[in-house]
Design an enzyme around this catalytic site. Structure first.
Site, short mmCIF file in Angstrom:
data_model
loop_
_atom_site.label_atom_id
_atom_site.label_comp_id
_atom_site.label_asym_id
_atom_site.label_seq_id
_atom_site.Cartn_x
_atom_site.Cartn_y
_atom_site.Cartn_z
N TRP A 114 -31.97 -16.04 -28.77
CA TRP A 114 -31.43 -17.26 -29.39
C TRP A 114 -30.12 -17.00 -30.10
CZ3 TRP A 114 -32.87 -21.38 -27.19
CH2 TRP A 114 -34.14 -21.46 -26.62
N ASP A 154 -30.28 -19.67 -38.29
CA ASP A 154 -31.17 -20.41 -37.41
C ASP A 154 -32.59 -20.00 -37.77
OD1 ASP A 154 -32.73 -21.45 -35.40
OD2 ASP A 154 -31.65 -20.50 -33.75
N LYS A 201 -41.96 -26.15 -34.21
CA LYS A 201 -42.83 -24.98 -34.39
C LYS A 201 -43.63 -25.12 -35.68
CE LYS A 201 -39.23 -22.81 -31.87
NZ LYS A 201 -39.78 -22.77 -30.52
N1 PMP Z 1 -33.46 -21.09 -31.95
C1 PMP Z 1 -34.67 -20.53 -31.91
C2 PMP Z 1 -34.95 -19.35 -32.79
C3 PMP Z 1 -35.66 -21.04 -31.06
O1 PMP Z 1 -36.86 -20.48 -31.01
C4 PMP Z 1 -35.35 -22.16 -30.24
C5 PMP Z 1 -36.38 -22.80 -29.33
N2 PMP Z 1 -37.44 -22.09 -28.97
C6 PMP Z 1 -34.07 -22.69 -30.31
C7 PMP Z 1 -33.16 -22.16 -31.18
C8 PMP Z 1 -33.68 -23.88 -29.46
O2 PMP Z 1 -34.30 -25.00 -29.96
P1 PMP Z 1 -34.26 -26.41 -29.24
O3 PMP Z 1 -35.14 -26.32 -28.05
O4 PMP Z 1 -34.79 -27.33 -30.30
O5 PMP Z 1 -32.84 -26.71 -28.89
#
Ligand code: PMP
Length: 368
Positions: free
Chosen positions: A106, A175, A199
């Protein structure tokens, strides 16, 4: 061991398990929310009933996290992923550099968003170690006068997590999508925190932003309206129709956590839950291998591999038969991943740990 409503133990990485009490409350409110004569899904986002929901949701979150008054709280759309673009588009001006610490998939995506916008620097990239470790953030060398520093507190796919809030020289953006509310956080250490709801907070559809007013002042006076932090703040994140249902469920989750005594207790429960699984890994004499180094093991996503693909397939199949659902690891890491967010019951970790011990015994004895 049957679960309420015949539910499975859901180890999904997100969207993921929500507290049963919250789902029950939503069910009770579903057709007629507290005498409003309609569902929350059906009411105007500018009406009195929704105003109250939005205000309470924000107040409860502020109480839960101890968010200082000089921080804005907003729910936006576009997922956490939109922040990978929106953040640099507003806060990475020409001639400046943004620093990105990469501890997993991520963080890398966040970096790629910024690279499309401007100049970036990577003080740490854990790629060589397959993203199994995190650095000491305070010991890294950053760009002097960086526009901001970005990191990912918990890498959902690799299962590595920073263990505390760093004190860094430049505005720090985090994040926290996969570990927000898993423990107390010192919000004042951050210029901006963002997190997808799906989550630890609610259904997918909203991204929580906690944004310091001082940092906001670095944003351009105006930009595309839906990408404009200033405009969103000025309109209390209701420039367009917000994801009202999602925000309402997040509000129920915050109230539920407050009723249970707040984030210290949550942290303790999370550590106990994770410990059960890490003990099963460590006690397996190498049958299971944890992906993360011990010092940065995640309390949210427990990642591990088995001796072979065949055994992994069998493990997943038998686990599903035992109502342990969603344990397949992300395709980029392989193996298994047990996502055990706040609402995941401790009993589910006990059942999985016992299952792991039994499975290892059977298959080690069989000489596989
Ligand atoms: N950052 C992290 C740490 C994630 O786990 C995720 C999704 N699993 C995201 C960003 C992306 O999130 P979204 O699907 O809401 O765009």
């Amino acid at each position: 061991m049957s679960q309420p409503y015949d539910r499975v133990f859901n180890f999904s990485a997100g969207p993921s398990t929500l507290p049963v009490e919250v789902l029950e409350q939503a069910q009770k409110d579903f057709l007629n929310y507290q005498g409003a004569g309609m569902s929350v899904m059906e009411m105007s986002h500018r009406g009195g009933a929704y105003d109250k929901i939005a205000a309470k949701t924000e107040a409860d979150l502020r109480a839960l996290m101890g968010i200082p008054e000089n921080y804005h709280v907003m729910f936006l759309q576009g997922g956490a992923s939109l922040q990978f673009s929106m953040l640099p588009m507003s806060f990475l001006p020409e001639g400046r550099t943004a620093d990105y610490v990469i501890t997993g998939a991520w963080g890398k995506k966040a970096l790629e968003g910024a690279q499309l916008v401007g100049k970036t620097h990577v003080p740490f990239d854990g790629k060589a170690g397959h993203y199994s470790d995190v650095p000491d953030l305070e010991g890294l060398t950053y760009t002097p006068d960086a526009a901001y520093l970005h990191f990912t507190s918990n890498e959902t796919i690799q299962g590595v997590q920073f263990q505390s809030d760093p004190t860094l020289g430049a505005p720090t953006v985090c994040d926290m999508s996969s570990d927000i509310l898993c423990r107390p956080v010192d919000v004042s250490k951050y210029a901006m925190i963002y997190a997808g709801a799906q989550k630890n907070m609610g259904p997918s559809g909203a991204t929580l932003l906690i944004l310091s007013d001082a940092f906001l002042q670095n944003a351009p006076e105006s930009t595309h309206p839906m990408l404009d932090y200033r405009l969103q703040v000025a309109n209390e994140a209701r420039y367009n129709t917000p994801p009202t249902w999602c925000i309402y469920i997040c509000g129920l989750v915050y109230a539920h956590l407050l009723e249970r005594g707040g984030l210290e207790g949550v942290q303790k429960r999370n550590e106990e839950k994770a410990q059960l699984l890490y003990q099963a890994i460590d006690g397996s004499e190498g049958f299971y291998k944890g992906h993360a180094e011990k010092a940065c093991r995640s309390t949210m996503n427990v990642t591990f591999t088995l001796p072979s693909e065949e055994l992994t397939e069998l493990f997943l199949k038998e686990a599903k038969g035992a109502r342990l659902d969603g344990l397949k690891g992300h395709r980029s890491v392989g193996g298994c991943r047990a996502s055990i967010y706040n609402a995941f019951p401790k009993e589910g970790c006990e059942v999985l740990a016992e299952f792991m011990v039994r499975f290892a015994q059977n298959h080690r004895l069989a000489g596989v």
